[in-house]
Design a protein around this motif. Structure first.
Motif, PDB file in Angstrom:
ATOM      1  N   GLU A 157       0.906  -1.222  -0.144  1.00 37.82           N
ATOM      2  CA  GLU A 157      -0.029   0.049   0.100  1.00 37.82           C
ATOM      3  C   GLU A 157       0.816   1.161  -0.134  1.00 37.82           C
ATOM      4  O   GLU A 157       0.663   2.138  -0.464  1.00 37.82           O
ATOM      5  N   GLU A 158       1.924   1.428   0.992  1.00 35.95           N
ATOM      6  CA  GLU A 158       2.723   2.273   1.067  1.00 35.95           C
ATOM      7  C   GLU A 158       3.490   2.778  -0.511  1.00 35.95           C
ATOM      8  O   GLU A 158       3.399   3.939  -0.752  1.00 35.95           O
ATOM      9  N   LEU A 159       3.773   1.501  -1.092  1.00 35.08           N
ATOM     10  CA  LEU A 159       4.545   1.865  -2.465  1.00 35.08           C
ATOM     11  C   LEU A 159       3.567   2.488  -3.397  1.00 35.08           C
ATOM     12  O   LEU A 159       3.779   3.686  -4.230  1.00 35.08           O
ATOM     13  N   ILE A 160       2.178   1.835  -3.571  1.00 35.05           N
ATOM     14  CA  ILE A 160       1.330   2.870  -4.360  1.00 35.05           C
ATOM     15  C   ILE A 160       0.961   4.168  -4.068  1.00 35.05           C
ATOM     16  O   ILE A 160       1.048   4.804  -4.772  1.00 35.05           O
ATOM     17  N   LYS A 164       1.670   7.515  -6.480  1.00 39.60           N
ATOM     18  CA  LYS A 164       0.572   8.454  -6.684  1.00 39.60           C
ATOM     19  C   LYS A 164       1.174   9.754  -6.290  1.00 39.60           C
ATOM     20  O   LYS A 164       1.063  10.813  -7.054  1.00 39.60           O
ATOM     21  N   GLN A 165       2.000   9.947  -5.292  1.00 40.61           N
ATOM     22  CA  GLN A 165       2.323  11.185  -4.779  1.00 40.61           C
ATOM     23  C   GLN A 165       3.427  11.753  -5.685  1.00 40.61           C
ATOM     24  O   GLN A 165       3.389  12.882  -5.915  1.00 40.61           O
ATOM     25  N   ARG A 171       2.971   5.655 -15.081  1.00 38.15           N
ATOM     26  CA  ARG A 171       4.203   5.094 -15.355  1.00 38.15           C
ATOM     27  C   ARG A 171       4.420   3.592 -15.304  1.00 38.15           C
ATOM     28  O   ARG A 171       4.893   2.911 -16.301  1.00 38.15           O
ATOM     29  N   PHE A 172       4.164   3.142 -14.245  1.00 37.54           N
ATOM     30  CA  PHE A 172       4.364   1.667 -13.927  1.00 37.54           C
ATOM     31  C   PHE A 172       2.973   0.950 -13.652  1.00 37.54           C
ATOM     32  O   PHE A 172       2.209   1.572 -12.933  1.00 37.54           O
TER      33      PHE A 172
END
Ligand code: B1M
Length: 210
Positions: A157-160, A164-165, A171-172
């Motif tokens: 969740e943190e990575l997603i 977004k930020q 891009r990915f």
């Protein structure tokens, strides 16, 4: 089949020598390597996981089971047939932070690469920063995260959120999977895809490239 059951038992018992012999039997009899891994090895580790939960098996047995599974995978993956495909893409894959389980992730990585993807394997305990840095550096199409620990699934969740930020979410594409991960969790955190198995991951990554 009986061969799959014997493989499951050998992995469950952590007997590397038996596993090696059974892997030879798989090859001699032209049994599908991926089926032998899934229906034999994975099933053995599932039984071991259950026994561990019920306090009928302990950490040393879990480790031996994991090592036996690696012998199975190492013996069979060189013989995994490749399905030639027009949709190739670049994937960075890793097991998320705090999590050291790598058997499933390795299987997913190998299956993707024999099916025509260029796979960059970042290993285990991969931080969010490292996933993003490497995806940028490698100009990846897909970020693939594996987690077997409920406590580490949060980092997906943190990575997603970070993508977004940083306006990198277009891009990915992001695919998630592993023991405690399900389609609902994938949707809640905003992942592009979820796969339950290594073979499923290939199908879905192809469709993500499409
Ligand atoms: Co651990 N362990 N373990 N363990 N271990 C589990 C995961 C657990 C479910 C056992 C249990 O309690 N029933 C449990 C997690 C509970 C939870 O959080 N939900 C657990 C625990 C608690 C722990 C420790 C905390 C134990 C302790 O120290 N007290 C500890 C954690 C260490 C850490 O990571 N920080 C620990 C340690 C270990 C070993 C080191 C001993 C060893 C790992 C060896 C290694 O990986 N090199 C180990 C093992 C072997 C297991 C079990 C028995 C087997 C895991 C495995 O390799 N399965 C496991 C029990 C279980 O899974 N039922 C258990 C086979 C593998 C092919 O399947 O990884 O699920 P899997 O991958 C599949 C799919 O999930 C999917 O494709 C693969 C192939 O079909 N998939 C993806 C995986 N990633 C994907 C990504 C995708 C798509 C599909 O897209 C990106």
């Amino acid at each position: 089949s009986d061969l799959f059951k014997r493989i499951a038992d050998a992995v469950r018992n952590g007997s590397k020598e038996d596993v090696k012999k059974l892997a030879d039997e798989v090859l001699e009899n032209k049994v599908s390597p991926i089926e032998a891994i899934q229906k034999g090895g994975v099933s053995g580790l599932e039984q071991l996981g259950e026994a561990f939960e019920n306090l009928e098996a302990f950490l040393p047995e879990l480790m031996l089971g994991g090592e036996a599974m690696k012998v199975l995978i190492d013996s069979l993956t060189p013989y995994m047939g490749s399905e030639k495909s027009a949709f190739t893409g670049k994937i960075v894959i890793g097991t998320v932070k705090g999590d050291l389980h790598d058997i499933g992730k390795n299987l997913v990585a190998t299956t993707l690469s024999v099916n025509g993807f260029y796979v960059v394997d970042l290993g285990v305990d991969v931080s969010t920063n490292k996933f993003i840095e490497k995806a940028l550096e490698e100009q990846a199409d897909i970020i693939a995260m594996s987690s077997l620990l409920t406590t580490s699934a949060y980092y997906m969740e943190e990575l997603i959120k970070r993508l977004k930020q940083e306006e990198l979410n277009t891009r990915f594409k992001v695919i998630v999977g592993g023991g405690p991960i399900d389609p609902n969790w994938a949707r809640v955190i905003g992942a592009d895809a979820y796969a339950r198995t290594a073979v499923g991951a290939v199908k879905i990554c192809k469709s993500l490239m499409g």
